[in-house]
Write an enzyme that holds these catalytic residues in place. Structure first.
Site, mmCIF file in Angstrom:
data_model
loop_
_atom_site.group_PDB
_atom_site.id
_atom_site.type_symbol
_atom_site.label_atom_id
_atom_site.label_comp_id
_atom_site.label_asym_id
_atom_site.label_seq_id
_atom_site.Cartn_x
_atom_site.Cartn_y
_atom_site.Cartn_z
ATOM 1 N N LYS A 79 0.828 -1.213 0.000
ATOM 2 C CA LYS A 79 0.000 0.000 0.000
ATOM 3 C C LYS A 79 0.864 1.266 0.000
ATOM 4 O O LYS A 79 0.426 2.311 -0.479
ATOM 5 C CB LYS A 79 -0.969 -0.032 1.193
ATOM 6 C CG LYS A 79 -2.000 -1.166 1.047
ATOM 7 C CD LYS A 79 -2.767 -1.466 2.324
ATOM 8 C CE LYS A 79 -3.676 -2.673 2.110
ATOM 9 N NZ LYS A 79 -4.303 -3.187 3.330
ATOM 10 N N TYR A 200 -5.715 -5.304 -6.540
ATOM 11 C CA TYR A 200 -5.441 -5.297 -5.093
ATOM 12 C C TYR A 200 -4.846 -6.636 -4.636
ATOM 13 O O TYR A 200 -3.837 -6.670 -3.911
ATOM 14 C CB TYR A 200 -6.725 -4.963 -4.315
ATOM 15 C CG TYR A 200 -6.525 -5.085 -2.832
ATOM 16 C CD1 TYR A 200 -5.813 -4.105 -2.138
ATOM 17 C CD2 TYR A 200 -6.982 -6.194 -2.130
ATOM 18 C CE1 TYR A 200 -5.574 -4.242 -0.775
ATOM 19 C CE2 TYR A 200 -6.756 -6.332 -0.780
ATOM 20 C CZ TYR A 200 -6.049 -5.347 -0.111
ATOM 21 O OH TYR A 200 -5.803 -5.493 1.242
ATOM 22 N N TYR A 252 -2.499 -0.297 11.300
ATOM 23 C CA TYR A 252 -3.893 -0.583 11.653
ATOM 24 C C TYR A 252 -4.247 -0.022 13.025
ATOM 25 O O TYR A 252 -3.790 1.051 13.379
ATOM 26 C CB TYR A 252 -4.176 -2.086 11.573
ATOM 27 C CG TYR A 252 -3.691 -2.685 10.288
ATOM 28 C CD1 TYR A 252 -4.152 -2.203 9.080
ATOM 29 C CD2 TYR A 252 -2.747 -3.686 10.283
ATOM 30 C CE1 TYR A 252 -3.711 -2.726 7.885
ATOM 31 C CE2 TYR A 252 -2.304 -4.229 9.096
ATOM 32 C CZ TYR A 252 -2.784 -3.744 7.901
ATOM 33 O OH TYR A 252 -2.345 -4.250 6.741
ATOM 34 N N VAL A 270 0.340 -8.613 6.644
ATOM 35 C CA VAL A 270 0.041 -9.870 7.325
ATOM 36 C C VAL A 270 0.968 -11.013 6.898
ATOM 37 O O VAL A 270 0.881 -12.111 7.441
ATOM 38 C CB VAL A 270 -1.445 -10.294 7.172
ATOM 39 C CG1 VAL A 270 -2.373 -9.310 7.860
ATOM 40 C CG2 VAL A 270 -1.824 -10.490 5.712
HETATM 41 N N1 GLU Z 1 -4.105 -9.145 1.387
HETATM 42 C C1 GLU Z 1 -4.421 -8.856 2.761
HETATM 43 C C2 GLU Z 1 -5.907 -8.636 2.891
HETATM 44 O O1 GLU Z 1 -6.448 -8.031 2.059
HETATM 45 C C3 GLU Z 1 -3.654 -7.672 3.218
HETATM 46 C C4 GLU Z 1 -3.846 -7.365 4.658
HETATM 47 C C5 GLU Z 1 -2.604 -6.957 5.366
HETATM 48 O O2 GLU Z 1 -1.486 -7.229 4.985
HETATM 49 O O3 GLU Z 1 -2.756 -6.316 6.402
HETATM 50 O O4 GLU Z 1 -6.545 -9.058 3.801
#
Ligand code: GLU
Length: 316
Positions: A79, A200, A252, A270
């Site tokens: 991102k 995405y 987050y 993640v």
């Molecule tokens: N591809 C993961 C999702 O969309 C990314 C989330 C993350 O890395 O925090 O849930």
């Protein structure tokens, strides 16, 4: 009269090699804490024992410890790159479509998005990144190729999308589909939501090593200029803004805890990666697949915290 106290802080060269080894020892006791993400099946197969810390200082050679040359799924760290690409190429106003506030909610939460009429709080939660993917589709013919090219240039090596992870995300991305559909209902996704999600899911599935990630983000430590090539990636003002968003929104609903404990702009994913920037000093990436309840790498956060403690580098 003020005193000039701008002398450089922090170790370089051989000293930095020693520091990263010490950091690895500092966090070794956390090796069993947390759990590998399983909601994306392809990520569940990753060996939880991996650990790496890679540091790319502006004024010396890189230093690394552990599995710094092993590729892993960068997930939400992507991102940062899509925001950078949109800031480079989108002529419109990104901030008409999303905010710049921490969400205080999990990365894939739907609740807030409903209350707030389909406008994501920031570009680093899933909803914001999905809007960014939609924005990139409107201004680029082939956004995924352009993204992969940008990231490859930034790290100086070709990077690729892991097709198995991307497929796994597409098969299980029910919450992300809900986010995209909800925002389409509110008029904040303009293109075909499925095509937007394809981008995405692919961006999250880019595979990189910790060493590649650390050096690819040097421009955020260097006022927007890639320290290796000298190429301007972003204006200094935009680079500052990406850093500010990473500090306030990059991890987050643990962003406050990260700011308190680590105290530098960070972005986690993640896949267990966490990148951190000390403006005018270094960019770094820690990686360990076991995550805490907020989706952040347990050892990754601890490693960046220990790096900052041991070097005395901070933005505060
Ligand atoms: N591809 C993961 C999702 O969309 C990314 C989330 C993350 O890395 O925090 O849930």
């Amino acid at each position: 009269m003020g005193t000039n106290v701008t002398a450089s802080r922090g170790p370089t060269g051989a000293d930095l090699d020693v520091v990263v080894e010490q950091v690895a020892q500092d966090v070794a006791g956390l090796a069993d804490q947390g759990a590998v993400a399983t909601y994306i099946p392809a990520l569940a197969r990753v060996d939880p024992a991996h650990f790496a810390l890679a540091v790319a200082p502006l004024d010396g050679p890189p230093a690394a410890v552990g599995d710094a040359d092993t590729t892993f799924s960068i997930q939400s760290i992507s991102k940062v790159f899509t925001l950078t690409l949109a800031m480079q190429r989108f002529a419109g106003d990104i901030w008409e479509r999303m905010g710049r506030e921490p969400s205080g909610d999990p990365f894939n939460s739907l609740v807030q998005l409903e209350y707030e009429n389909g406008k994501p709080r920031n570009p680093f939660i899933n909803a914001g990144a999905i809007v960014l993917a939609d924005i990139l589709r409107t201004c680029l013919d082939d956004p995924l190729s352009e993204l992969v090219q940008l990231v490859s240039e930034l790290c100086g090596e070709p990077v690729t999308v892991d097709g198995e992870v991307a497929l796994s995300e597409a098969e299980t991305g029910f919450r992300n589909r809900s986010l995209a559909n909800l925002m389409t209902g509110f008029g904040n996704i303009h293109g075909d939501p499925q095509a937007v999600l394809d981008i995405y899911f692919a961006q999250c599935s880019i595979a990189m090593t910790p060493a590649q990630l650390a050096r690819s983000l040097g421009y955020l430590a260097n006022d927007g200029v890639d320290p290796r090539s000298g190429a301007r990636v972003l204006s200094a003002e935009k680079a500052r803004r990406v850093n500010a968003l990473m500090l306030t929104c990059g991890t987050y609903d643990a962003a406050g805890e990260f700011a308190f404990r680590v105290g530098i702009p960070c972005k986690s994913g993640v896949g267990g990666g966490v990148v951190g920037i000390v403006p005018h000093h270094l960019s770094a990436c820690a990686w360990s697949p076991r995550l805490d309840q907020t989706g952040n790498s347990v050892q990754g956060r601890a490693a960046l915290e220990a790096l900052i403690d041991r070097t005395g580098l901070s933005v505060f």
